[in-house]
Design a protein around this motif. Structure first.
Motif, mmCIF file in Angstrom:
data_model
loop_
_atom_site.group_PDB
_atom_site.id
_atom_site.type_symbol
_atom_site.label_atom_id
_atom_site.label_comp_id
_atom_site.label_asym_id
_atom_site.label_seq_id
_atom_site.Cartn_x
_atom_site.Cartn_y
_atom_site.Cartn_z
ATOM 1 N N UNK A 293 0.810 -1.221 0.000
ATOM 2 C CA UNK A 293 0.000 0.000 0.000
ATOM 3 C C UNK A 293 0.833 1.256 0.000
ATOM 4 N N UNK A 294 2.154 1.119 0.167
ATOM 5 C CA UNK A 294 3.014 2.305 0.175
ATOM 6 C C UNK A 294 3.017 2.985 -1.183
ATOM 7 N N UNK A 295 3.092 2.204 -2.246
ATOM 8 C CA UNK A 295 3.180 2.803 -3.580
ATOM 9 C C UNK A 295 1.900 3.567 -3.959
ATOM 10 N N UNK B 274 15.916 6.402 -1.286
ATOM 11 C CA UNK B 274 17.024 5.499 -1.586
ATOM 12 C C UNK B 274 16.626 4.033 -1.475
ATOM 13 N N UNK B 275 15.330 3.772 -1.585
ATOM 14 C CA UNK B 275 14.854 2.392 -1.457
ATOM 15 C C UNK B 275 15.343 1.555 -2.635
ATOM 16 N N UNK B 276 15.694 0.312 -2.397
ATOM 17 C CA UNK B 276 16.196 -0.540 -3.495
ATOM 18 C C UNK B 276 15.141 -0.847 -4.557
ATOM 19 N N UNK C 81 9.317 2.224 -5.772
ATOM 20 C CA UNK C 81 9.118 2.998 -4.549
ATOM 21 C C UNK C 81 9.990 4.243 -4.545
ATOM 22 N N UNK C 82 11.205 4.131 -5.025
ATOM 23 C CA UNK C 82 12.099 5.291 -5.047
ATOM 24 C C UNK C 82 11.552 6.389 -5.942
ATOM 25 N N UNK C 83 11.114 5.983 -7.132
ATOM 26 C CA UNK C 83 10.534 6.977 -8.038
ATOM 27 C C UNK C 83 9.224 7.538 -7.501
#
Length: 628
Positions: free
Chosen positions: A61-63, A88-90, A94-96
């Motif tokens: 649900x984070x995205x 800086x998430x791998x 999620x980073x974008x």
């Protein structure tokens, strides 16, 4: 920054969610849950904590939550640290997503990590472009572009500004950027519209309808506006509007812009097409703008349905520009045999009872007409708004039974005369109708004269003669008789006698008006077969009064010799003529000529009459019959 830096911001949301949920419906559900959580977090502390933990721990649900933040306005500032932690998430998605979401904040805590990462010399060019774009979005400072040194120099000063100074600087920069974007968007809009305008100009007549339909459905508002403009022009030029254009117009009825949906509705109303009735009904139930309501109501009036009547009633009772259109729709519904409920009928009656004559509109007249309120319409014939009075008069003509009211009103309001004459033509083709028509019409007006002539030509000759002889306005009588005769009036085939009588009445009327030349022209139209004593006497009088005394004496002499006129009638003409000469010397010269030329026709009785000075015009007694 890990991951695929070449993906557009926001795109990874669907790409990453699809495996988890298995369908577009699952993605939509996740998105809806995220937006609901974000909305609650604005006011609910526990919801805000749930949102923070979802982001910080990169939970399922984070995205979608990052996507909701990037699309929303004024998200909670407490979420910034959690969003920064995801930069800086791998997982590249999620980073974008975090980079996109942080762009929704313009606080220093949100700007700092972007400036710091932009200063990293190891940052790839594609990533640098993304960070620069977000930084510009946050601050509005477009001038630094992708220059990391310029951004670092700016930050060295900006980070120490007071909160008020920071907010002021960001507000000014964002305002300048908004103006710049607006200008750029305007240029793009104009270029796009120019392209479509050129396409339309170059397209063949067969290709243009399809192009117009495409323009009307274009995502760009400016192109839709151009489509409406060109469609309106096409309509005014009487070019066909095909079904594809109509479908596109119906689609615009729900456009968010009131002017745009109103324009589409107006075109549909002018086309008289009932297409889109369901869409019109739906739009009316939610319309709040009087401009939009006015157009929708007029489009609905083409072929209304009961649900539109219900939607129109509040606008009828309101004080907006849409009120006349509501009256028009309800009038159209009643005329289409749509039965109003007792409650609806009462609301209409209450409205009509409360509105004074001075505020009645043309559409109100239509409503009164549909309800059969003839007495109220008669009263409106005296309305100050003459357009309303004309509308009421036209309705009364169509209803029938109001000849007297229309004729009476036209004596005070000459603009109603054409309507009164129309009513007479429909209902009163008799001598009384002609008398009324002649009394209310300005016969010098060719249009009114033509109407009266049509009434006169419907009468029998003796009826027309009777009415015309009794009409005291000699000019009006002459105009009517002249118009009737010029149209070769013959009551029955072969009835030249009736026409000859009218010619003689017209000639006498012209003489009474002091127009002997016109009288002669009327007499010259008679067939040689109609050359009796009365006609000869009229010719003698007309010649004499036209200044052709010698010709009149010649005709008198031949008529007396051939027995075409009696000596008494000839003597009467000359007695009247001599009696009208004011110059005694001229009068005696005429008398001397008469004595020399006419001999026994001018006997001692003529001498005595002349010498007695009792000669008055009109002392002759010629026959009214053309063959007598």
């Amino acid at each position: 920054m890990p991951g695929s830096a070449g993906q557009a911001l926001g795109e990874p949301e669907v790409a990453q969610e699809s495996p988890n949920h298995g369908s577009h419906g699952g993605v939509s559900a996740a998105r809806a849950r995220a937006e609901a959580l974000l909305e609650r977090s604005r006011t609910d502390v526990s919801a805000r904590q749930e949102a923070f933990q979802t982001l910080e721990r990169a939970l399922e649900g984070a995205l979608p939550l990052l996507g909701a933040i990037s699309r929303g306005s004024s998200p909670p500032a407490e979420l910034v640290p959690a969003i920064v932690s995801l930069l800086d998430h791998p997982d590249p998605a999620l980073a974008l997503g975090a980079l996109d979401a942080i762009g929704a904040y313009n606080t220093r805590s949100a700007v700092r990590p972007i400036v710091e990462r932009l200063a990293d010399p190891a940052l790839a060019d594609s990533e640098r472009a993304h960070f620069t774009s977000v930084l510009i979005e946050q601050t509005g400072l477009e001038g630094h572009g992708a220059d990391r040194a310029a951004w670092s120099a700016w930050w060295q000063t900006a980070q120490f500004l007071t909160e008020a100074e920071w907010n002021g600087q960001i507000a000014r920069a964002q305002s300048a950027r908004a103006r710049s974007l607006d200008a750029a968007n305007e240029v793009s809009r104009l270029k796009l519209e120019s392209m479509f305008r050129r396409l339309h100009r170059l397209a063949s007549e067969e290709e243009r309808p399809e192009l117009l339909a495409e323009m009307l459905g274009d995502p760009q508002p400016g192109v839709r506006d151009l489509g409406l403009e060109l469609t309106t022009r096409r309509l005014l030029n009487a070019r066909p509007i095909d079904d594809g254009i109509v479908r596109a117009l119906v689609g615009l009825i729900g456009d968010p812009d009131v002017d745009r949906r109103a324009s589409a509705a107006r075109i549909l109303a002018r086309l008289g097409r009932a297409d889109g009735s369901a869409q019109i009904t739906s739009a009316l139930t939610v319309e709040t703008d009087p401009v939009g309501a006015d157009a929708l109501l007029r489009a609905g009036a083409v072929r209304p349905d009961p649900s539109q009547v219900a939607a129109a009633l509040p606008w009828l009772e309101g004080e907006t520009i849409a009120r006349p259109a509501a009256a028009a729709l309800i009038a159209s519904a009643i005329a289409s045999n749509i039965e109003l409920s007792p409650g609806q009928r009462q609301r209409v009656d209450d409205y009509l009872g409360a509105i004074p004559d001075g505020r009645v509109s043309e559409e109100d007249v239509d409503l009164l007409t549909a309800l059969g309120r003839g007495a109220r319409l008669v009263g409106l014939l005296n309305a100050l708004d003459r357009v309303v009075a004309q509308r009421a008069g036209s309705a009364l003509v169509d209803a029938g039974g109001h000849v007297d009211a229309l004729a009476e009103a036209s004596t005070r309001h000459p603009d109603l005369a054409p309507l009164a004459l129309r009513a007479i033509e429909s209902e009163a083709l008799d001598p009384d109708g002609l008398r009324t028509a002649m009394s209310i019409a300005d016969l010098s007006d060719p249009r009114l004269l033509e109407q009266v002539v049509r009434i006169a030509r419907a009468l029998a000759p003796w009826q027309l003669m009777s009415v015309a002889q009794a009409f005291g306005d000699l000019d009006g009588r002459a105009l009517l008789l002249g118009a009737v005769l010029d149209r070769q009036y013959v009551a029955h085939p072969g009835d030249e006698f009736s026409r000859a009588r009218l010619v003689m009445l017209a000639a006498r009327t012209e003489l009474a008006r002091g127009a002997p030349d016109r009288a002669l022209r009327r007499l010259e139209s008679l067939s040689p077969d109609w050359n009796g004593p009365a006609v000869q006497v009229l010719r003698i009088e007309s010649l004499a009064r036209a200044g052709r005394v010698e010709d009149a004496i010649d005709l008198s002499e031949s008529a007396a010799r051939d027995g075409a006129a009696t000596p008494a009638s000839i003597r009467a003409v000359w007695l009247e003529f001599v009696g009208a000469i004011e110059d005694d010397v001229a009068a005696m010269a005429v008398v001397a000529t008469l004595r020399a030329r006419l001999g026994a026709t001018i006997d001692e009785r003529f001498d005595r009459a002349v010498d007695s000075e009792d000669v008055e015009p009109g002392q002759r007694a010629d026959s009214a019959e053309p063959g007598a």
